[in-house]
Design a protein around this motif. Structure first.
Motif, PDB file in Angstrom:
ATOM      1  N   MET A 220       9.440 -26.976 -77.477  1.00 51.45           N
ATOM      2  CA  MET A 220       9.369 -28.253 -76.776  1.00 51.45           C
ATOM      3  C   MET A 220       8.320 -28.222 -75.664  1.00 51.45           C
ATOM      4  O   MET A 220       7.824 -29.268 -75.237  1.00 51.45           O
ATOM      5  N   LYS A 221       7.951 -27.027 -75.227  1.00 53.97           N
ATOM      6  CA  LYS A 221       6.942 -26.927 -74.173  1.00 53.97           C
ATOM      7  C   LYS A 221       5.612 -27.503 -74.637  1.00 53.97           C
ATOM      8  O   LYS A 221       4.842 -28.031 -73.816  1.00 53.97           O
ATOM      9  N   TYR A 222       5.329 -27.444 -75.937  1.00 56.88           N
ATOM     10  CA  TYR A 222       4.076 -28.007 -76.454  1.00 56.88           C
ATOM     11  C   TYR A 222       4.115 -29.535 -76.422  1.00 56.88           C
ATOM     12  O   TYR A 222       3.109 -30.188 -76.118  1.00 56.88           O
ATOM     13  N   THR A 223       5.280 -30.087 -76.711  1.00 55.55           N
ATOM     14  CA  THR A 223       5.450 -31.537 -76.637  1.00 55.55           C
ATOM     15  C   THR A 223       5.359 -32.006 -75.194  1.00 55.55           C
ATOM     16  O   THR A 223       4.710 -33.018 -74.894  1.00 55.55           O
ATOM     17  N   ALA A 224       5.986 -31.271 -74.295  1.00 57.00           N
ATOM     18  CA  ALA A 224       5.936 -31.617 -72.879  1.00 57.00           C
ATOM     19  C   ALA A 224       4.506 -31.561 -72.349  1.00 57.00           C
ATOM     20  O   ALA A 224       4.079 -32.436 -71.580  1.00 57.00           O
ATOM     21  N   GLN A 225       3.746 -30.554 -72.774  1.00 56.91           N
ATOM     22  CA  GLN A 225       2.360 -30.439 -72.331  1.00 56.91           C
ATOM     23  C   GLN A 225       1.520 -31.596 -72.860  1.00 56.91           C
ATOM     24  O   GLN A 225       0.651 -32.113 -72.153  1.00 56.91           O
ATOM     25  N   LYS A 226       1.790 -32.021 -74.094  1.00 59.88           N
ATOM     26  CA  LYS A 226       1.067 -33.169 -74.654  1.00 59.88           C
ATOM     27  C   LYS A 226       1.363 -34.426 -73.847  1.00 59.88           C
ATOM     28  O   LYS A 226       0.460 -35.225 -73.558  1.00 59.88           O
ATOM     29  N   LEU A 227       2.613 -34.595 -73.463  1.00 59.44           N
ATOM     30  CA  LEU A 227       2.982 -35.749 -72.650  1.00 59.44           C
ATOM     31  C   LEU A 227       2.298 -35.679 -71.282  1.00 59.44           C
ATOM     32  O   LEU A 227       1.858 -36.706 -70.746  1.00 59.44           O
ATOM     33  N   ALA A 228       2.191 -34.482 -70.734  1.00 58.55           N
ATOM     34  CA  ALA A 228       1.478 -34.299 -69.469  1.00 58.55           C
ATOM     35  C   ALA A 228       0.018 -34.703 -69.610  1.00 58.55           C
ATOM     36  O   ALA A 228      -0.559 -35.360 -68.723  1.00 58.55           O
ATOM     37  N   ASP A 229      -0.596 -34.324 -70.727  1.00 61.15           N
ATOM     38  CA  ASP A 229      -1.989 -34.688 -70.971  1.00 61.15           C
ATOM     39  C   ASP A 229      -2.155 -36.200 -71.100  1.00 61.15           C
ATOM     40  O   ASP A 229      -3.117 -36.783 -70.583  1.00 61.15           O
ATOM     41  N   ILE A 230      -1.225 -36.834 -71.798  1.00 58.78           N
ATOM     42  CA  ILE A 230      -1.301 -38.275 -72.027  1.00 58.78           C
ATOM     43  C   ILE A 230      -1.244 -39.044 -70.710  1.00 58.78           C
ATOM     44  O   ILE A 230      -2.008 -39.988 -70.489  1.00 58.78           O
ATOM     45  N   PHE A 231      -0.337 -38.630 -69.821  1.00 61.25           N
ATOM     46  CA  PHE A 231      -0.128 -39.369 -68.569  1.00 61.25           C
ATOM     47  C   PHE A 231      -0.861 -38.750 -67.377  1.00 61.25           C
ATOM     48  O   PHE A 231      -0.687 -39.213 -66.248  1.00 61.25           O
ATOM     49  N   ASP A 232      -1.673 -37.735 -67.644  1.00 61.32           N
ATOM     50  CA  ASP A 232      -2.461 -37.080 -66.605  1.00 61.32           C
ATOM     51  C   ASP A 232      -1.566 -36.607 -65.456  1.00 61.32           C
ATOM     52  O   ASP A 232      -1.819 -36.866 -64.280  1.00 61.32           O
ATOM     53  N   LEU A 233      -0.505 -35.912 -65.840  1.00 57.84           N
ATOM     54  CA  LEU A 233       0.432 -35.350 -64.876  1.00 57.84           C
ATOM     55  C   LEU A 233       0.562 -33.855 -65.132  1.00 57.84           C
ATOM     56  O   LEU A 233       0.137 -33.348 -66.168  1.00 57.84           O
ATOM     57  N   ASP A 239       8.456 -32.336 -66.848  1.00 62.33           N
ATOM     58  CA  ASP A 239       9.766 -31.689 -66.947  1.00 62.33           C
ATOM     59  C   ASP A 239      10.770 -32.394 -66.040  1.00 62.33           C
ATOM     60  O   ASP A 239      11.897 -32.715 -66.454  1.00 62.33           O
ATOM     61  N   THR A 240      10.367 -32.635 -64.797  1.00 60.91           N
ATOM     62  CA  THR A 240      11.267 -33.244 -63.814  1.00 60.91           C
ATOM     63  C   THR A 240      11.663 -34.659 -64.215  1.00 60.91           C
ATOM     64  O   THR A 240      12.848 -35.014 -64.206  1.00 60.91           O
ATOM     65  N   LYS A 241      10.678 -35.461 -64.585  1.00 58.69           N
ATOM     66  CA  LYS A 241      10.947 -36.871 -64.900  1.00 58.69           C
ATOM     67  C   LYS A 241      11.822 -37.015 -66.150  1.00 58.69           C
ATOM     68  O   LYS A 241      12.780 -37.791 -66.163  1.00 58.69           O
ATOM     69  N   THR A 242      11.487 -36.276 -67.212  1.00 60.72           N
ATOM     70  CA  THR A 242      12.263 -36.410 -68.450  1.00 60.72           C
ATOM     71  C   THR A 242      13.664 -35.813 -68.299  1.00 60.72           C
ATOM     72  O   THR A 242      14.624 -36.316 -68.890  1.00 60.72           O
ATOM     73  N   THR A 243      13.775 -34.759 -67.510  1.00 62.85           N
ATOM     74  CA  THR A 243      15.088 -34.157 -67.267  1.00 62.85           C
ATOM     75  C   THR A 243      15.983 -35.109 -66.489  1.00 62.85           C
ATOM     76  O   THR A 243      17.161 -35.293 -66.822  1.00 62.85           O
ATOM     77  N   GLU A 244      15.440 -35.738 -65.457  1.00 62.43           N
ATOM     78  CA  GLU A 244      16.216 -36.696 -64.672  1.00 62.43           C
ATOM     79  C   GLU A 244      16.671 -37.874 -65.544  1.00 62.43           C
ATOM     80  O   GLU A 244      17.816 -38.339 -65.423  1.00 62.43           O
ATOM     81  N   THR A 245      15.789 -38.333 -66.430  1.00 65.07           N
ATOM     82  CA  THR A 245      16.133 -39.456 -67.301  1.00 65.07           C
ATOM     83  C   THR A 245      17.259 -39.063 -68.240  1.00 65.07           C
ATOM     84  O   THR A 245      18.213 -39.824 -68.445  1.00 65.07           O
ATOM     85  N   ALA A 246      17.160 -37.875 -68.827  1.00 67.34           N
ATOM     86  CA  ALA A 246      18.204 -37.407 -69.756  1.00 67.34           C
ATOM     87  C   ALA A 246      19.541 -37.248 -69.048  1.00 67.34           C
ATOM     88  O   ALA A 246      20.590 -37.613 -69.584  1.00 67.34           O
TER      89      ALA A 246
END
Length: 252
Positions: A220-233, A239-246
């Motif tokens: 899942m770290k690869y998916t998280a990194q892709k999301l980081a790239d998409i949103f420039d974060l 990790d923090t934002k998606t964890t809080e949402t879940a």
């Protein structure tokens, strides 16, 4: 990180589950939510434990396992989903890819899962394959202000994603967002990050660069990194934002 959709209990992990869990913990996975395929899945889930990972069970019937529902299906589903150690309903939904022989029964199953989810006030996990219009129509019809859940393995259009979010659903971001030429990354970029959660669907749909291999929560770290790239974060921010949402969604 929280993996909101993993079938880690399946036999494909029987030979090395301890190592799989160790790698997940080392990758930063703190919790794994396990959607059911059928009622027998719960017995398999009950066998799981790991000192550094919390496991959360869900109950339901996968649409590919729906042919004819027993007369007491709703009663059985409610009985399971009302238990304190069950955190979600599903996975349910519609799947027209493998077969269209039992479409009406799949729809009936989905509606019953929605009914139970509203009764027990727990999130519903939606599987959708080549059935988007019907899935969204049913969910919107069933929405009474109390239905919430996840569109698992999101690969719809931006318009479809906004529609689902508009009537209370979250978007499950899995390995498909990393696939080249898939276009899911471009679509995801048009949707609000605060409505997204991470998932693997392990042992299926491994992200790039592990595509073709058995998927596992550590990937899942690869998916998280892709999301980081998409949103420039940063990865930490994702990790923090998606964890809080879940955590908010599942009430943990």
């Amino acid at each position: 990180m929280i993996d909101t959709h993993s079938h880690i209990y399946l036999p494909k992990f029987d030979e090395d589950r301890a190592e799989v869990n160790r790698r997940a913990a080392e990758a930063g996975v703190k919790a794994i939510f396990m959607p059911a395929i059928d009622f027998d899945s719960l017995g398999q889930m009950n066998k799981l434990s790991h000192s550094e990972i919390d496991f959360y069970k869900m109950a339901g019937i996968h649409p590919c396992d729906v042919e004819s529902l027993p007369d007491d299906f709703e009663e059985q589903l409610f009985g399971l989903c009302s238990k304190e150690d069950i955190y979600g309903v599903g996975e349910t939904g519609l799947d027209y890819y493998w077969s269209t022989d039992h479409v009406e029964e799949q729809k009936r199953s989905l509606r019953l899962h929605c009914k139970v989810a509203k009764q027990v006030q727990k999130p519903i996990i939606i599987h959708n394959r080549e059935s988007t219009d019907d899935v969204l129509d049913i969910l919107e019809e069933e929405q009474d202000g109390s239905l919430t859940g996840i569109w698992h393995c999101f690969n719809g259009t931006a318009e479809e994603g906004r529609r689902a979010i508009g009537f209370g659903f979250h978007i499950g971001i899995g390995g498909v967002v990393t696939f080249k030429n898939g276009g899911v990354d471009t679509t995801v970029a048009q949707l609000p990050l605060e409505k997204m959660v991470l998932e693997t669907d392990a042992p299926y749909l491994s992200p790039t660069p592990k595509r073709g291999k058995r998927n596992e929560p550590a990937f899942m770290k690869y998916t998280a990194q892709k999301l980081a790239d998409i949103f420039d974060l940063s990865l930490e921010e994702i990790d923090t934002k998606t964890t809080e949402t879940a955590k908010r969604l599942f009430g943990i």
